[in-house]
Design a protein around this motif. Structure first.
Motif, PDB file in Angstrom:
ATOM      1  N   PHE A 171      -2.706 115.179  46.727  1.00 36.56           N
ATOM      2  CA  PHE A 171      -2.443 113.770  46.442  1.00 36.56           C
ATOM      3  C   PHE A 171      -1.021 113.676  45.922  1.00 36.56           C
ATOM      4  N   ALA A 172      -0.152 113.017  46.672  1.00 39.32           N
ATOM      5  CA  ALA A 172       1.274 112.943  46.318  1.00 39.32           C
ATOM      6  C   ALA A 172       1.792 114.337  45.960  1.00 39.32           C
ATOM      7  N   GLY A 173       1.385 115.319  46.737  1.00 44.55           N
ATOM      8  CA  GLY A 173       1.903 116.669  46.580  1.00 44.55           C
ATOM      9  C   GLY A 173       1.155 117.567  45.610  1.00 44.55           C
ATOM     10  N   ALA A 174       0.207 116.988  44.871  1.00 44.51           N
ATOM     11  CA  ALA A 174      -0.493 117.792  43.857  1.00 44.51           C
ATOM     12  C   ALA A 174      -1.990 117.863  44.154  1.00 44.51           C
ATOM     13  N   PRO A 175      -2.616 118.989  43.831  1.00 49.65           N
ATOM     14  CA  PRO A 175      -4.061 119.076  44.036  1.00 49.65           C
ATOM     15  C   PRO A 175      -4.795 118.087  43.121  1.00 49.65           C
ATOM     16  N   LEU A 176      -6.008 117.753  43.500  1.00 51.10           N
ATOM     17  CA  LEU A 176      -6.794 116.785  42.733  1.00 51.10           C
ATOM     18  C   LEU A 176      -7.116 117.339  41.351  1.00 51.10           C
ATOM     19  N   GLU A 177      -6.827 116.540  40.324  1.00 54.12           N
ATOM     20  CA  GLU A 177      -7.272 116.925  38.985  1.00 54.12           C
ATOM     21  C   GLU A 177      -7.900 115.676  38.369  1.00 54.12           C
ATOM     22  N   PRO A 178      -8.771 115.863  37.358  1.00 52.56           N
ATOM     23  CA  PRO A 178      -9.546 114.714  36.859  1.00 52.56           C
ATOM     24  C   PRO A 178      -8.700 113.492  36.528  1.00 52.56           C
ATOM     25  N   GLY A 179      -7.516 113.690  35.963  1.00 51.24           N
ATOM     26  CA  GLY A 179      -6.652 112.556  35.602  1.00 51.24           C
ATOM     27  C   GLY A 179      -6.259 111.701  36.789  1.00 51.24           C
ATOM     28  N   ALA A 180      -6.267 112.296  37.985  1.00 50.00           N
ATOM     29  CA  ALA A 180      -5.837 111.580  39.191  1.00 50.00           C
ATOM     30  C   ALA A 180      -6.756 110.401  39.507  1.00 50.00           C
ATOM     31  N   PHE A 181      -7.993 110.469  39.057  1.00 45.41           N
ATOM     32  CA  PHE A 181      -8.942 109.397  39.385  1.00 45.41           C
ATOM     33  C   PHE A 181      -8.577 108.073  38.716  1.00 45.41           C
ATOM     34  N   GLU A 182      -7.698 108.162  37.721  1.00 46.51           N
ATOM     35  CA  GLU A 182      -7.203 106.933  37.092  1.00 46.51           C
ATOM     36  C   GLU A 182      -6.384 106.108  38.092  1.00 46.51           C
ATOM     37  N   ARG A 183      -5.793 106.793  39.105  1.00 46.60           N
ATOM     38  CA  ARG A 183      -4.907 106.114  40.062  1.00 46.60           C
ATOM     39  C   ARG A 183      -5.507 106.034  41.472  1.00 46.60           C
ATOM     40  N   ILE A 184      -6.780 106.435  41.586  1.00 44.91           N
ATOM     41  CA  ILE A 184      -7.441 106.398  42.902  1.00 44.91           C
ATOM     42  C   ILE A 184      -8.695 105.536  42.794  1.00 44.91           C
ATOM     43  N   ALA A 185      -8.916 104.683  43.776  1.00 41.59           N
ATOM     44  CA  ALA A 185     -10.176 103.933  43.817  1.00 41.59           C
ATOM     45  C   ALA A 185     -10.904 104.293  45.100  1.00 41.59           C
ATOM     46  N   TYR A 186     -12.198 104.402  45.010  1.00 41.10           N
ATOM     47  CA  TYR A 186     -13.021 104.779  46.159  1.00 41.10           C
ATOM     48  C   TYR A 186     -14.208 103.841  46.239  1.00 41.10           C
ATOM     49  N   VAL A 187     -14.380 103.216  47.389  1.00 42.04           N
ATOM     50  CA  VAL A 187     -15.567 102.394  47.613  1.00 42.04           C
ATOM     51  C   VAL A 187     -16.385 103.073  48.706  1.00 42.04           C
ATOM     52  N   PRO A 188     -17.494 103.696  48.322  1.00 38.68           N
ATOM     53  CA  PRO A 188     -18.282 104.435  49.314  1.00 38.68           C
ATOM     54  C   PRO A 188     -19.050 103.509  50.245  1.00 38.68           C
ATOM     55  N   GLU A 189     -19.542 104.106  51.300  1.00 43.13           N
ATOM     56  CA  GLU A 189     -20.286 103.374  52.328  1.00 43.13           C
ATOM     57  C   GLU A 189     -21.500 102.665  51.715  1.00 43.13           C
ATOM     58  N   ARG A 190     -22.238 103.415  50.903  1.00 44.51           N
ATOM     59  CA  ARG A 190     -23.365 102.790  50.215  1.00 44.51           C
ATOM     60  C   ARG A 190     -22.952 102.479  48.795  1.00 44.51           C
ATOM     61  N   SER A 191     -23.237 101.264  48.388  1.00 44.93           N
ATOM     62  CA  SER A 191     -22.820 100.783  47.077  1.00 44.93           C
ATOM     63  C   SER A 191     -23.273 101.719  45.965  1.00 44.93           C
ATOM     64  N   VAL A 192     -22.367 101.955  45.015  1.00 40.74           N
ATOM     65  CA  VAL A 192     -22.716 102.792  43.866  1.00 40.74           C
ATOM     66  C   VAL A 192     -22.919 101.948  42.610  1.00 40.74           C
ATOM     67  N   LEU A 193     -23.153 100.655  42.827  1.00 42.62           N
ATOM     68  CA  LEU A 193     -23.406  99.794  41.675  1.00 42.62           C
ATOM     69  C   LEU A 193     -24.795 100.089  41.126  1.00 42.62           C
ATOM     70  N   TYR A 194     -24.952  99.811  39.844  1.00 48.15           N
ATOM     71  CA  TYR A 194     -26.262 100.052  39.234  1.00 48.15           C
ATOM     72  C   TYR A 194     -27.139  98.805  39.363  1.00 48.15           C
ATOM     73  N   ASP A 195     -28.278  98.990  39.984  1.00 46.30           N
ATOM     74  CA  ASP A 195     -29.221  97.895  40.241  1.00 46.30           C
ATOM     75  C   ASP A 195     -29.586  97.092  38.991  1.00 46.30           C
ATOM     76  N   TRP A 196     -29.762  97.836  37.889  1.00 48.18           N
ATOM     77  CA  TRP A 196     -30.289  97.192  36.683  1.00 48.18           C
ATOM     78  C   TRP A 196     -29.206  96.531  35.825  1.00 48.18           C
ATOM     79  N   MET A 197     -27.939  96.718  36.247  1.00 49.04           N
ATOM     80  CA  MET A 197     -26.852  96.120  35.488  1.00 49.04           C
ATOM     81  C   MET A 197     -26.401  94.817  36.146  1.00 49.04           C
ATOM     82  N   SER A 198     -25.891  93.904  35.326  1.00 49.00           N
ATOM     83  CA  SER A 198     -25.363  92.655  35.874  1.00 49.00           C
ATOM     84  C   SER A 198     -23.928  92.887  36.348  1.00 49.00           C
ATOM     85  N   VAL A 199     -23.397  91.907  37.067  1.00 48.18           N
ATOM     86  CA  VAL A 199     -22.007  91.998  37.522  1.00 48.18           C
ATOM     87  C   VAL A 199     -21.086  92.064  36.301  1.00 48.18           C
ATOM     88  N   ARG A 200     -21.395  91.255  35.278  1.00 48.36           N
ATOM     89  CA  ARG A 200     -20.574  91.259  34.067  1.00 48.36           C
ATOM     90  C   ARG A 200     -20.572  92.635  33.406  1.00 48.36           C
TER      91      ARG A 200
END
Lengths: 302, 133
Positions: free
Chosen positions: A62-91
């Motif tokens: 990613f921009a020349g560097a291997p993936l490290e946990p901090g990188a997820f702060e700058r990456i967003a991923y929307v998977p094919e199947r929603s990963v939202l929690y059923d029991w939680m509200s949108v808010r």
């Protein structure tokens, strides 16, 4: 430096290779469309890239560097199947995102949810339709300050108005330098929003390039030869011709680059009724994933 | 922005070429006046729902062809070099050249000889561009 650089990526399950050696370079600020039939390995590729499933081989930078946990702060991923929690509200999802991501803008999230028609944020996710779940996941992703967006079928289940909205959100992000990688079955959307595409089939890349360049280069050049037994020796071996079909006097060349040159050559050969036929991305895609007719049998008798 | 561009993304003609063609036509017809500002890359990309890099590529080629000029930070403008008509004449010539080229190729591939094509051109000129009496 490229935003995403994939080398020799493989994922095998037993003797089956779901991803079978992928090399991809995605420049910064690019909207990149990943196409392919069902089961081609698009979703597995996304997951391997993000380390959500362990790749069997290969390297991802990613921009020349291997993936490290901090990188997820700058990456967003929307998977094919929603990963939202059923029991939680949108808010509650908005609050959850706010707690977990520094660059999350709740005001922007609410604007986007409003724009996509997810009105009442008190609603539980389980009460939302499939399309509204997708819209919610997309809105939450776009409300973050990020460098790279990975969207697996971000418009599936959305109505045409929301599909267009999501495409424009992608375009808007790209105009600000964000790199967007998305998969879709809707070739019309990819044709609009993507600058570059790759087509996957059975875990491999079968086509890659800039959409406009693919369209400029890939044409059918058709002409009528003077006689049935007219020799087209030499012409048949042109590397710019992917496939040559001949039926009596009718000659059709599936050209991959410089169609004007091929047309001129065919003209010099004495062919008449020359036509250069444009191919849509759908035509190009179908040609890339359909089993190739053996060239030898077509050229036979040349 | 008075001029509305439209593109057909499903067409086999590259989108950036469609944009170039339309800008040139608009300039040739005076819909875009000399010195007039074009939409920003981002704005046109959003208006047409096409990739920003595709629009940027069209603008780069238009600049190369001398139709527009880009002042960094200020945007892109229809070129105003000397005569106000220079850009529009050049743009019109580009568009027309492409169409005439295609017409001659079609005529040739249909088996017409040079003399026959010349004759067709002359009758077409007489019809649309008659010489002043």
């Amino acid at each position: 430096m490229n935003a995403l650089s994939i080398t020799g990526l493989r994922k095998t399950y037993g003797s089956v290779a779901a991803v079978d050696g992928i090399d991809l370079e995605i420049p910064q600020g690019c909207v990149f469309g990943l196409l392919g039939p069902n089961g081609a390995g698009k979703s597995t590729t996304f997951k391997c890239v993000l380390g959500l499933i362990h790749a069997s081989a290969g390297r991802v930078l990613f921009a020349g560097a291997p993936l490290e946990p901090g990188a997820f702060e700058r990456i967003a991923y929307v998977p094919e199947r929603s990963v939202l929690y059923d029991w939680m509200s949108v808010r509650e999802h908005i609050e959850y995102m706010q707690t977990n991501f520094v660059g999350f803008d709740p005001k922007r999230a609410r604007e986007l949810l409003e724009q996509l028609g997810v009105g009442d944020e008190r609603k539980k996710v389980r009460a939302l339709s499939k399309g509204m779940r997708t819209a919610t996941a997309v809105a939450l992703a776009f409300a973050r300050r990020i460098d790279l967006l990975l969207l697996d079928e971000p418009t599936s289940g959305l109505d045409p108005v929301n599909q267009r909205t999501v495409l424009n959100l992608m375009i808007n992000e790209a105009a600000q330098g964000t790199t967007v990688v998305f998969s879709s079955h809707q070739i019309g959307q990819v044709e609009r929003a993507a600058e570059r595409i790759a087509v996957m089939q059975r875990g491999r890349l079968v086509l890659e390039g800039v959409v406009d360049d693919l369209k400029a280069g890939r044409k059918i050049v058709a002409g009528i030869l003077p006689t049935d037994d007219f020799s087209i020796n030499g012409f048949a071996n042109d590397a710019r011709i992917g496939r040559l079909e001949r039926n009596g006097r009718i000659l059709r060349a599936y050209v991959t680059e410089q169609p004007e040159d091929i047309a001129e050559n065919m003209n010099a050969l004495g062919a008449q009724g020359l036509r250069v036929v444009d191919l849509s991305l759908e035509d190009i895609f179908l040609d890339a994933v359909s089993p190739k007719v053996a060239t030898a049998s077509i050229v036979e008798g040349v | 922005m008075p001029v509305i561009f439209t593109v057909d993304p499903r067409s086999g003609i590259p989108i950036y070429l469609q944009i170039i063609e339309q800008v040139k036509r608009s300039v040739a017809l005076g819909l875009l006046a000399s010195g007039e500002q074009l939409p920003t890359v981002k704005q046109l990309a959003l208006d047409l729902t096409v990739n920003p890099n595709t629009v940027a590529r069209a603008y780069r080629d238009l600049e190369h062809d001398g139709v527009i000029e880009t002042a960094s930070g200020r945007g892109s403008f229809v070129r105003a070099n000397g005569s106000a008509d220079a850009a529009s004449i050049a743009a019109g010539r580009d568009v027309a050249r492409g169409e005439i080229d295609g017409a001659v190729r079609t005529a040739k591939s249909l088996g017409l000889a040079r003399a026959a094509v010349t004759e067709l051109f002359e009758s077409s000129l007489d019809r649309w561009l008659p010489e002043a009496p």
